[in-house]
Design a protein around this motif. Sequence first.
Motif, short mmCIF file in Angstrom:
data_model
loop_
_atom_site.label_atom_id
_atom_site.label_comp_id
_atom_site.label_asym_id
_atom_site.label_seq_id
_atom_site.Cartn_x
_atom_site.Cartn_y
_atom_site.Cartn_z
N PHE A 62 0.85 -1.18 0.00
CA PHE A 62 0.00 0.00 0.00
C PHE A 62 0.89 1.24 0.00
O PHE A 62 1.80 1.35 0.82
N ALA A 63 0.63 2.13 -0.94
CA ALA A 63 1.44 3.33 -1.10
C ALA A 63 0.77 4.54 -0.48
O ALA A 63 -0.45 4.70 -0.58
N ASP A 64 1.58 5.40 0.12
CA ASP A 64 1.13 6.69 0.63
C ASP A 64 2.21 7.69 0.26
O ASP A 64 3.37 7.54 0.67
N ARG B 253 -1.60 -1.23 -10.30
CA ARG B 253 -1.96 -0.15 -9.38
C ARG B 253 -3.47 -0.02 -9.40
O ARG B 253 -4.06 0.24 -10.45
N ARG C 290 -1.07 14.69 -3.15
CA ARG C 290 -1.15 13.50 -2.30
C ARG C 290 -1.95 12.39 -2.98
O ARG C 290 -2.94 12.66 -3.65
N TYR C 291 -1.48 11.16 -2.77
CA TYR C 291 -2.21 10.01 -3.29
C TYR C 291 -1.94 8.80 -2.42
O TYR C 291 -0.99 8.75 -1.65
N SER C 292 -2.82 7.83 -2.58
CA SER C 292 -2.62 6.50 -2.00
C SER C 292 -3.08 5.50 -3.05
O SER C 292 -3.89 5.82 -3.92
N THR D 17 -3.03 0.88 -3.99
CA THR D 17 -2.61 -0.49 -3.72
C THR D 17 -1.79 -0.94 -4.92
O THR D 17 -2.21 -0.77 -6.06
N THR E 7 -6.84 3.67 -6.22
CA THR E 7 -6.18 4.97 -6.11
C THR E 7 -7.11 6.02 -5.51
O THR E 7 -8.32 6.01 -5.75
N LYS E 8 -6.51 6.88 -4.74
CA LYS E 8 -7.21 8.03 -4.15
C LYS E 8 -6.30 9.24 -4.34
O LYS E 8 -5.12 9.19 -3.98
N GLN F 14 6.41 0.02 7.14
CA GLN F 14 7.02 0.48 5.90
C GLN F 14 8.05 -0.54 5.47
O GLN F 14 8.94 -0.90 6.23
N ALA G 287 6.63 7.85 -2.93
CA ALA G 287 5.73 7.25 -1.94
C ALA G 287 6.46 6.22 -1.09
O ALA G 287 7.44 5.60 -1.53
#
Length: 170
Positions: free
Chosen positions: A41-43, A133, A158-160, A162, A136-137, A75, A66
């Motif tokens: 999961f990316a932030d 990917r 900013r994004y997040s 999977t 996404t948000k 992490q 990210a």
Amino acid sequence: MKYKACGVAAAVLIGAGSLTADADLAAVAPPEGSQLMLELFADGVQIYTCDPKDDGYYWSFKAPEANLFDKQGRQVGTHFTGPTWSTDDGAEVIGEVVAKADAPEPAAIQWLLLRVKSRQGSGPLSTAAYIRRIDTKGGAAPKTGCDAHHLSEQARMRYSATYQFFRTAK
């Protein structure tokens, strides 16, 4: 009867929403027989630069930046220019986009399927053949603010997301 009709309408709307997500997921599916081997999961941010184009200016994508987390919230790596995914065990893969789908959520970056074009190191990530990917948000380029007065300025959105890593069938 009124409540029953509302319930049916809600079920239809919920079902329609899942069809959209399913359609996007199918558009970025890895080859048949591929096996999911890792999900992270990316932030972070998607970085854009204000550039001139033809008779105007536009936000051009430059790079992601990210942190990558496992299902326990630890992490375990980073995602950066390339696009590159690097994990703490020393593995690193670079991907190239082979399929895109619009994200169901407004203002979210596209869902992608990428083929791994180079790899190094060992560990689970080093055996990946495809990266998907999804979920996404945020992260989409700004809609305004790019003009002659902002030339070469960066926007960090900013994004997040999977990221799912697949190996090919054996």
